[in-house]
Design a protein around this motif. Sequence first.
Motif, mmCIF file in Angstrom:
data_model
loop_
_atom_site.group_PDB
_atom_site.id
_atom_site.type_symbol
_atom_site.label_atom_id
_atom_site.label_comp_id
_atom_site.label_asym_id
_atom_site.label_seq_id
_atom_site.Cartn_x
_atom_site.Cartn_y
_atom_site.Cartn_z
ATOM 1 N N ASN A 125 -5.423 0.062 -8.050
ATOM 2 C CA ASN A 125 -4.717 1.395 -8.266
ATOM 3 C C ASN A 125 -3.201 1.339 -8.834
ATOM 4 O O ASN A 125 -2.635 0.069 -8.985
ATOM 5 N N ASP A 152 0.901 -1.029 0.105
ATOM 6 C CA ASP A 152 -0.009 0.027 -0.030
ATOM 7 C C ASP A 152 1.128 1.289 0.092
ATOM 8 O O ASP A 152 1.033 1.882 1.075
ATOM 9 N N HIS A 183 -4.951 8.748 -6.422
ATOM 10 C CA HIS A 183 -4.747 9.096 -5.168
ATOM 11 C C HIS A 183 -4.159 10.269 -4.807
ATOM 12 O O HIS A 183 -4.470 11.051 -4.174
ATOM 13 N N GLY A 238 -4.974 -1.629 -3.234
ATOM 14 C CA GLY A 238 -5.862 -1.006 -4.050
ATOM 15 C C GLY A 238 -6.559 0.032 -3.358
ATOM 16 O O GLY A 238 -5.999 0.687 -2.053
ATOM 17 N N LEU A 295 0.721 4.082 -1.166
ATOM 18 C CA LEU A 295 0.024 5.498 -0.784
ATOM 19 C C LEU A 295 -1.106 5.191 0.255
ATOM 20 O O LEU A 295 -2.420 4.618 -0.372
ATOM 21 N N ARG A 296 -0.891 5.114 1.730
ATOM 22 C CA ARG A 296 0.407 5.363 2.266
ATOM 23 C C ARG A 296 0.872 4.246 3.251
ATOM 24 O O ARG A 296 1.820 4.456 3.951
ATOM 25 N N GLU A 344 -0.438 2.624 -8.025
ATOM 26 C CA GLU A 344 1.063 3.052 -7.095
ATOM 27 C C GLU A 344 1.194 1.536 -6.731
ATOM 28 O O GLU A 344 2.597 1.112 -6.699
ATOM 29 N N ASN A 385 -7.303 0.981 3.295
ATOM 30 C CA ASN A 385 -6.936 -0.188 2.201
ATOM 31 C C ASN A 385 -5.820 -0.766 3.060
ATOM 32 O O ASN A 385 -5.711 -2.162 2.973
#
Length: 232
Positions: A149, A26, A197, A143, A28-29, A151, A101
């Motif tokens: 997502n 994850d 994000h 995600g 971010l962040r 990143e 998340n």
Amino acid sequence: MNIDVCYTPELIHQFDVSDKTVVVIDVLRATSCMVAGLGSGVASITPVASVEECEALGAQGYVMAGERNGEKLPQFHLGNSPFDYMEKSLKGQKIATTTTNGTRALYLSKDAPEVIIGAFLNLKAVVNHLSKSKRDILLFCAGWKGKYNLEDSLFAGAVLDGLKKQAEFDSDAATAAFYLYQSMGKDPYYFISRSNHAKRLSKFGILKDIEYCSRCNEFDVVPKLKNGELVV
Ligand SMILES: O=C(O)[C@H](CS(=O)(=O)O)OP(=O)(O)O
Ligand SMILES: [Mg+2]
């Protein structure tokens, strides 16, 4: 070893994690915070699902951390910024955290024999650790609210790139992450700063977090889940 990618918590039921090393991602962040905190001397980080569980641990002396909708809760000591986790006063402290998340993905990984934490901040350490693994590996992207997502997928591609000489990957999920990373010219910040994000939370002034979370190899630590808490 075989390596695969799960892009969101909504898809984790399709994977058998009972014999795998799971890398929870994850960028971010949440996992960047975990790497920054444990790499800066925090004793442990306990991920929990709810604000109430976090408060219960707070009553036992834990430092309470996390976010809802990207913002620190008023009663918490820390938000979900890696800079919060690097405060000198946190050395040796135990933190409890709940995020949208990252802590959810960690909970869903709990049946795996090994769960580790990945972020660009500890990319090399994660690749080194996995290169010695005897188990198959699942790169588990947290995600955003069940969706894909950019990143986390990019980081999955970076790990695949680091392991390409010794790991097999044949799923389209893994191949897609690998070529996503190849296509970005090895500059995570370029892509990450264009992520949903970054746009969504820009009103909270987190651009410095986005820049920091895009840096590679700031910490040589691999946080692991042991008895419900993350330690190095
Ligand atoms: O605080 C974060 O960066 C996010 C918030 S949101 O869900 O993207 O609004 O939480 P995380 O669990 O670290 O993805
Ligand atoms: Mg996230």
